[in-house]
Motif scaffolding. Structure first.
Motif, short mmCIF file in Angstrom:
data_model
loop_
_atom_site.label_atom_id
_atom_site.label_comp_id
_atom_site.label_asym_id
_atom_site.label_seq_id
_atom_site.Cartn_x
_atom_site.Cartn_y
_atom_site.Cartn_z
N PHE A 21 7.01 -31.55 -39.79
CA PHE A 21 7.15 -31.27 -41.38
C PHE A 21 6.51 -29.87 -41.60
N CYS A 22 6.91 -29.36 -42.85
CA CYS A 22 6.10 -28.29 -43.22
C CYS A 22 6.52 -28.30 -44.85
N GLU A 23 5.44 -27.80 -45.41
CA GLU A 23 5.64 -27.46 -46.94
C GLU A 23 4.30 -26.58 -47.48
N ASP A 24 4.67 -25.77 -48.53
CA ASP A 24 3.64 -24.94 -49.19
C ASP A 24 3.41 -25.88 -50.24
N ILE A 25 1.97 -26.05 -50.53
CA ILE A 25 1.38 -26.72 -51.38
C ILE A 25 0.55 -25.92 -52.30
N GLY A 26 0.01 -26.25 -53.52
CA GLY A 26 -0.94 -25.64 -54.43
C GLY A 26 -0.41 -25.15 -55.48
N ASP A 27 -0.66 -23.70 -55.80
CA ASP A 27 -0.21 -23.11 -57.04
C ASP A 27 1.46 -23.22 -56.92
N GLY A 28 1.84 -23.89 -58.32
CA GLY A 28 3.55 -23.85 -58.21
C GLY A 28 3.96 -25.07 -57.55
N ASN A 29 3.19 -25.76 -56.71
CA ASN A 29 3.61 -27.14 -56.17
C ASN A 29 2.44 -27.90 -55.90
N PRO A 30 2.08 -28.65 -57.18
CA PRO A 30 1.04 -29.51 -57.00
C PRO A 30 1.12 -30.94 -56.45
N VAL A 31 1.08 -30.96 -55.23
CA VAL A 31 1.27 -32.02 -54.18
C VAL A 31 0.21 -32.48 -53.28
N PHE A 65 -3.91 -33.55 -47.56
CA PHE A 65 -4.07 -32.12 -47.75
C PHE A 65 -3.86 -31.72 -49.18
N VAL A 66 -4.73 -31.17 -49.89
CA VAL A 66 -4.47 -30.64 -51.22
C VAL A 66 -4.98 -29.15 -51.41
N ALA A 67 -4.41 -28.26 -51.95
CA ALA A 67 -4.68 -27.09 -52.26
C ALA A 67 -5.17 -26.79 -53.75
N LEU A 68 -6.57 -26.60 -53.95
CA LEU A 68 -7.06 -26.68 -55.29
C LEU A 68 -6.75 -25.35 -55.95
N ARG A 69 -6.82 -24.36 -55.06
CA ARG A 69 -6.42 -22.96 -55.79
C ARG A 69 -5.56 -22.09 -54.58
N GLY A 70 -4.89 -21.35 -55.12
CA GLY A 70 -3.78 -20.72 -54.30
C GLY A 70 -2.86 -21.28 -53.53
N THR A 71 -2.48 -21.19 -52.36
CA THR A 71 -1.21 -21.97 -51.65
C THR A 71 -1.45 -21.97 -50.10
N ALA A 72 -1.19 -23.21 -49.77
CA ALA A 72 -1.46 -23.54 -48.40
C ALA A 72 -0.14 -23.94 -47.64
N HIS A 99 -0.64 -37.83 -35.47
CA HIS A 99 0.19 -36.54 -35.51
C HIS A 99 -0.67 -35.16 -35.65
N ALA A 100 -0.18 -34.01 -34.99
CA ALA A 100 -0.84 -32.94 -34.89
C ALA A 100 -0.63 -32.18 -36.20
N HIS A 101 -1.86 -31.62 -36.84
CA HIS A 101 -1.42 -31.11 -38.08
C HIS A 101 -2.48 -29.89 -38.28
N GLY A 102 -2.01 -29.06 -39.24
CA GLY A 102 -3.09 -28.09 -39.44
C GLY A 102 -2.34 -27.13 -40.67
N PHE A 103 -2.95 -26.02 -41.13
CA PHE A 103 -2.45 -25.37 -42.43
C PHE A 103 -2.81 -23.93 -42.09
N GLU A 104 -2.03 -23.25 -42.92
CA GLU A 104 -2.32 -21.40 -43.18
C GLU A 104 -2.66 -21.39 -44.53
N ALA A 105 -3.87 -20.49 -45.01
CA ALA A 105 -4.00 -20.22 -46.30
C ALA A 105 -3.31 -18.96 -46.65
N LEU A 106 -2.27 -19.34 -47.60
CA LEU A 106 -1.35 -18.09 -48.00
C LEU A 106 -2.03 -17.32 -49.00
N VAL A 109 -1.00 -32.94 -63.15
CA VAL A 109 -1.84 -32.27 -63.98
C VAL A 109 -1.77 -32.25 -65.25
N VAL A 110 -2.88 -32.73 -66.03
CA VAL A 110 -2.80 -32.66 -67.54
C VAL A 110 -3.54 -31.60 -67.87
N GLU A 111 -3.04 -30.74 -68.78
CA GLU A 111 -3.61 -29.61 -69.48
C GLU A 111 -3.74 -29.63 -70.77
#
Length: 106
Positions: A81-91, A61-68, A99-106, A13-15
């Motif tokens: 495999f499990c990882e929280d992505i988004g705010d604070g972890n831009p990956v 998967f990419v979280a543009l805002r918030g965390t997933a 593979h079975a996959h899904g996400f939770e909006a945090l 992210v370039v600010e």
């Protein structure tokens, strides 16, 4: 926690005073070319349940805002495999579609 074929791709992210810029996807950095891009919004607490693609459609998967919380299950080995992505972890998380996959909006 590792699942064969799952890639964790750091996003740069370039600010500046105007805001920020981030490249979300570069096909040459992925194992195979992607042919479709979708965008969804989920309210906090919503879970998009585990599913897989019989035709092998891979997901990025990419979280543009918030965390997933992204969760991946290797259906053959039971590895997860499990990882929280988004705010604070831009990956971005690349998931082979078998593979079975899904996400939770945090």
């Amino acid at each position: 926690m590792t699942v064969d074929g799952v890639l964790r791709i750091p996003l740069r992210v370039v600010e500046d005073e105007r805001g920020w810029f981030c490249e979300l996807r570069r096909d040459s950095a992925l194992p195979k070319r992607m042919v479709q891009t979708n965008l969804s919004y989920s309210h906090p607490g919503v879970v998009r349940a585990l599913h897989y693609h019989e035709r092998g459609q891979d997901d990025l998967f990419v979280a543009l805002r918030g965390t997933a919380r992204v969760v991946v299950l290797d259906r053959a080995t039971g590895e997860t495999f499990c990882e929280d992505i988004g705010d604070g972890n831009p990956v971005a998380i690349y998931v082979p579609g078998h593979h079975a996959h899904g996400f939770e909006a945090l």
